[in-house]
Write a protein that holds these residues in place. Structure first.
Motif, PDB file in Angstrom:
ATOM      1  N   UNK A  85       0.850  -1.191   0.000  1.00 41.76           N
ATOM      2  CA  UNK A  85       0.000   0.000   0.000  1.00 41.76           C
ATOM      3  C   UNK A  85       0.888   1.244   0.000  1.00 41.76           C
ATOM      4  N   UNK A  86       0.593   2.179  -0.876  1.00 41.26           N
ATOM      5  CA  UNK A  86       1.324   3.437  -1.059  1.00 41.26           C
ATOM      6  C   UNK A  86       2.749   3.207  -1.564  1.00 41.26           C
ATOM      7  N   UNK A  87       3.001   2.038  -2.171  1.00 37.92           N
ATOM      8  CA  UNK A  87       4.363   1.711  -2.632  1.00 37.92           C
ATOM      9  C   UNK A  87       4.859   2.699  -3.679  1.00 37.92           C
ATOM     10  N   UNK A  88       3.974   3.171  -4.560  1.00 39.75           N
ATOM     11  CA  UNK A  88       4.393   4.086  -5.615  1.00 39.75           C
ATOM     12  C   UNK A  88       4.155   5.541  -5.291  1.00 39.75           C
ATOM     13  N   UNK A  90       4.582   9.053  -2.502  1.00 42.30           N
ATOM     14  CA  UNK A  90       5.616   9.715  -1.707  1.00 42.30           C
ATOM     15  C   UNK A  90       5.261   9.789  -0.228  1.00 42.30           C
ATOM     16  N   UNK A  91       4.456   8.872   0.229  1.00 37.12           N
ATOM     17  CA  UNK A  91       4.136   8.823   1.651  1.00 37.12           C
ATOM     18  C   UNK A  91       5.322   8.224   2.407  1.00 37.12           C
ATOM     19  N   UNK A  92       5.629   8.701   3.613  1.00 35.43           N
ATOM     20  CA  UNK A  92       6.765   8.153   4.357  1.00 35.43           C
ATOM     21  C   UNK A  92       6.506   6.745   4.883  1.00 35.43           C
ATOM     22  N   UNK A  93       5.242   6.373   5.047  1.00 29.02           N
ATOM     23  CA  UNK A  93       4.872   5.054   5.551  1.00 29.02           C
ATOM     24  C   UNK A  93       4.351   4.182   4.409  1.00 29.02           C
ATOM     25  N   UNK A  94       4.617   2.877   4.508  1.00 22.94           N
ATOM     26  CA  UNK A  94       4.076   1.890   3.581  1.00 22.94           C
ATOM     27  C   UNK A  94       3.430   0.773   4.402  1.00 22.94           C
ATOM     28  N   UNK A  95       2.536   0.023   3.762  1.00 24.14           N
ATOM     29  CA  UNK A  95       1.867  -1.102   4.416  1.00 24.14           C
ATOM     30  C   UNK A  95       2.056  -2.371   3.607  1.00 24.14           C
ATOM     31  N   UNK A  96       2.198  -3.486   4.312  1.00 17.12           N
ATOM     32  CA  UNK A  96       2.143  -4.799   3.678  1.00 17.12           C
ATOM     33  C   UNK A  96       1.245  -5.681   4.540  1.00 17.12           C
ATOM     34  N   UNK A  97       0.812  -6.810   3.983  1.00 21.34           N
ATOM     35  CA  UNK A  97      -0.192  -7.628   4.662  1.00 21.34           C
ATOM     36  C   UNK A  97       0.321  -9.019   4.993  1.00 21.34           C
ATOM     37  N   UNK A  98      -0.273  -9.616   6.011  1.00 22.65           N
ATOM     38  CA  UNK A  98      -0.067 -11.024   6.343  1.00 22.65           C
ATOM     39  C   UNK A  98      -1.186 -11.838   5.710  1.00 22.65           C
ATOM     40  N   UNK A  99      -0.824 -12.985   5.157  1.00 21.59           N
ATOM     41  CA  UNK A  99      -1.823 -13.899   4.621  1.00 21.59           C
ATOM     42  C   UNK A  99      -2.395 -14.752   5.743  1.00 21.59           C
ATOM     43  N   UNK A 213       2.814  13.417   2.626  1.00 23.32           N
ATOM     44  CA  UNK A 213       4.248  13.239   2.353  1.00 23.32           C
ATOM     45  C   UNK A 213       5.168  13.701   3.476  1.00 23.32           C
ATOM     46  N   UNK A 214       4.773  14.712   4.230  1.00 24.29           N
ATOM     47  CA  UNK A 214       5.644  15.224   5.284  1.00 24.29           C
ATOM     48  C   UNK A 214       5.234  14.758   6.678  1.00 24.29           C
ATOM     49  N   UNK A 215       4.341  13.782   6.784  1.00 23.19           N
ATOM     50  CA  UNK A 215       3.905  13.275   8.089  1.00 23.19           C
ATOM     51  C   UNK A 215       5.010  12.434   8.737  1.00 23.19           C
ATOM     52  N   UNK A 216       5.203  12.627  10.040  1.00 22.43           N
ATOM     53  CA  UNK A 216       6.139  11.783  10.781  1.00 22.43           C
ATOM     54  C   UNK A 216       5.403  10.885  11.770  1.00 22.43           C
TER      55      UNK A 216
END
Length: 626
Positions: A85-88, A90-99, A213-216
């Motif tokens: 999620x958001x891989x492409x 410019x967000x500082x955070x990304x998400x991945x999932x567990x199956x 994009x600038x969130x910490x």
């Protein structure tokens, strides 16, 4: 004034223009007020509504290929990071999932929150690499996600690191810079270590705000559900050297519970310096946490080293309005662990900082026997004294610190326990050979700036109290020039080896009381004879105390009441008497030998003195049959 087209021709031009501008501004104000927004209130409303309804247990939708897999097979299911999620973006955070797989057999719903709406992250099997696993692709069409990971460039600016994982029940783990996963936090614990069995609430749905994009920081909302409770949570994750998680929680009960655990922490302790491994092992210590730390509202600090007992053990520490508690990993030297694979020296401590007053209750510590490091056998949580009736809201807010800098947690005004060492008790004979005498020895190292500043002050003493099952053979305090601290050596025997031993200790010194400038000091009173009682803090109002309740022997309401406040001179006399009694030890011939005391009082009255507490309280329970 809002102008209608029907009356516009009768309005002068200048006035009309002013009215139209005012009307436009008002319309914009109404629109801004009606912009869509999502907050904790939305989740809390849902939790409250669910609490009034019958619980519906989730049903597994897993095909056999996924339900019967082993952990090694489950690990082969790899999320493709390029499809995160958001891989492409410019967000500082990304998400991945567990199956889904193994005991993670029911899906959780995960949503994205934007400025305009909420959209579910739909399950997509193309996000995963299943390795050599063989299964019918149609069998996965109705599956979902078991949980998710949060990624953020915490160590290097050009590399996303996993900083948080949400998987299973209400568990989540977090790391800061340079840390590796260790202990876990939970949303809620119900009836932990009770004969009826523990109930494990689970997060069933998440809402994650899309970061700018600038969130910490990253905001996560979670809905909790179980047969007897529901809850709404807002977790604001702030990555850093010490990653912080600000938690807001609103809980509701469907039915009465025996024990409610707020802000629970779950960890692992297999063996350590205070309880060495019983089998040959190159690692001196193996644990995610080494002890429980508590800060009371009155300024008192308690340190309780952890055990891996032979039988279930529950300890309760009665504290009103705690200012903090947590499971800490004291000891950051690699030489303590010698483990290149699991890096226990880099596993974080978790410190809970309550927001606001939580009222009366206990910090409970549960220690469960375990034969290996794969089982989490330590649980700590806050248990409120009064639990609202079903349907009534409970609100607990706190900040979770995930840190390797334990020194930043300690009070600068008190020393702390650096380590607790356990050894076979022995005595040195005339031929200089040490002979075991059937006792158990504990060496407690106290350190800290306050002790280093005082140096080898002869006025510093130990205050040691034990329970009725303890025969204290030795109580010896020595200055440690290497650490600029003090080492307390205790040798003891159990009168009944089938029962545990409770003991506690701290360092103090007598200081002259200047008229009108008496220091705020902790003073031991005559009731301070057993481990169930605790002395006042040096920064506390004199009527406040923290009581240690012996495990499984009394409820908080049954704990001994603190003694009434006394005059300073009476307190000082009682403290001196207690110190004198506590200092009594035995030499190698079994004779009682007190530590050096002040000279016998002369006919001239001594100057008034107060007793100043120098360290946190070391509180330890030696398990039965140990």
């Amino acid at each position: 004034m809002i102008v209608s087209p029907c009356i516009a021709p009768m309005t002068p031009g200048k006035r009309l223009r002013s009215a139209l501008l005012a009307g436009s501004a008002l319309i914009c104000l109404f629109s801004a007020g009606q912009l869509w927004a999502f907050s904790l209130d939305d989740v809390a409303a849902k939790a409250k509504d669910m609490a009034g309804q019958k619980y519906e247990a989730p049903k597994s939708n897993l095909p056999n290929e996924f339900r019967d897999m082993k952990f090694a097979d489950y690990q082969k299911i790899r999320f493709l990071q390029e499809k995160g999620v958001w891989a492409g973006e410019k967000t500082p955070f990304k998400l991945s999932f567990y199956h889904q797989g193994m005991h993670f057999d029911t899906p959780v719903k995960i949503n994205e929150v934007t400025a305009t709406d909420v959209q579910e992250f739909k399950y997509d099997p193309s996000r995963f690499d299943f390795g050599d696993m063989k299964f019918d692709p149609k069998a996965t069409e109705k599956l979902g996600y078991a949980g998710f990971r949060v990624l953020y460039p915490i160590n290097k600016d050009d590399k996303n690191d996993e900083i948080m994982t949400m998987l299973g029940a209400s568990y989540f783990r977090v790391v800061g810079k340079g840390q590796v996963y260790g202990l876990s936090a939970r949303g809620m614990a119900i009836d932990t270590a009770m004969p009826s069995g523990e109930e494990f609430p689970r997060f069933t749905e998440f809402w994650i705000e899309r970061p700018q994009p600038d969130d910490n920081h990253l905001v996560i909302f979670a809905l909790l559900d179980s047969p007897r409770a529901t809850g709404a949570y807002q977790l604001t994750v702030r990555p850093g050297t010490n990653t912080l998680v600000d938690v807001k929680s609103r809980m509701f009960l469907r039915d009465k519970v025996g024990k409610l655990g707020v802000a629970p922490l779950t960890s692992m302790y297999l063996f350590g310096a205070n309880q060495p491994s019983k089998v040959l092992n190159y690692r001196r210590e193996l644990h995610d946490s080494s002890g429980l730390s508590i800060q009371a509202a009155n300024g008192e600090w308690i340190w309780r080293p952890l055990n891996n007992p032979k039988h279930l053990a529950v300890s309760s520490f009665s504290v009103e309005n705690p200012r903090g508690f947590g499971l800490l990993q004291r000891g950051r030297n690699f030489s303590h662990y010698e483990d290149l694979d699991d890096r226990y020296d880099k596993r974080p401590s978790a410190w809970i900082e309550p927001k606001g007053d939580w009222g009366k209750g206990t910090v409970d510590l549960v220690e469960i026997p375990t034969a290996d490091e794969t089982n989490d056998n330590i649980v700590a949580f806050w248990k409120p004294e009064v639990i609202p009736e079903p349907g009534q809201p409970m609100e607990f807010n706190y900040r979770l610190h995930w840190t390797m800098d334990e020194n930043s947690i300690h009070s600068p005004d008190l020393g702390w326990v650096k380590q607790t060492l356990r050894s076979t008790g022995d005595v040195k004979q005339s031929n200089l050979i040490r002979q075991p005498d059937g006792s158990v020895a504990f060496l407690v190292d106290f350190e800290g700036p306050v002790l280093a500043k005082l140096g080898e002050d002869p006025a510093i003493r130990s205050q040691v109290t034990t329970d009725d099952n303890t025969e204290l053979v030795e109580n010896n305090l020595r200055y440690n020039p290497v650490t600029k601290g003090w080492r307390l050596t205790l040798r003891l025997k159990a009168k009944d080896s089938g029962k545990s031993i409770d003991m506690r200790a701290y360092l103090l010194r007598e200081v002259p009381a200047e008229p009108g400038k008496e220091p705020a000091a902790i003073v031991a009173d005559k009731a301070d004879k057993k481990v169930e009682k605790k002395v006042e803090s040096k920064v506390a109002p004199k009527e406040e105390k923290t009581v240690i309740v012996k495990a499984d022997t009394a409820k908080p309401a049954d704990a001994a009441k603190p003694a009434e406040a006394k005059g300073e001179s009476t307190k000082a006399d009682a403290a001196k008497a207690d110190v004198a009694k506590a200092d009594i030890a035995k030499d190698k011939d079994g004779k009682q030998t007190p530590q050096p005391e002040a000279e016998t009082a002369s006919t001239n009255p001594e100057p008034a003195k107060n007793v100043q507490i120098l360290t946190e309280t070391w509180s330890y329970q030696l398990p039965a049959d140990e």
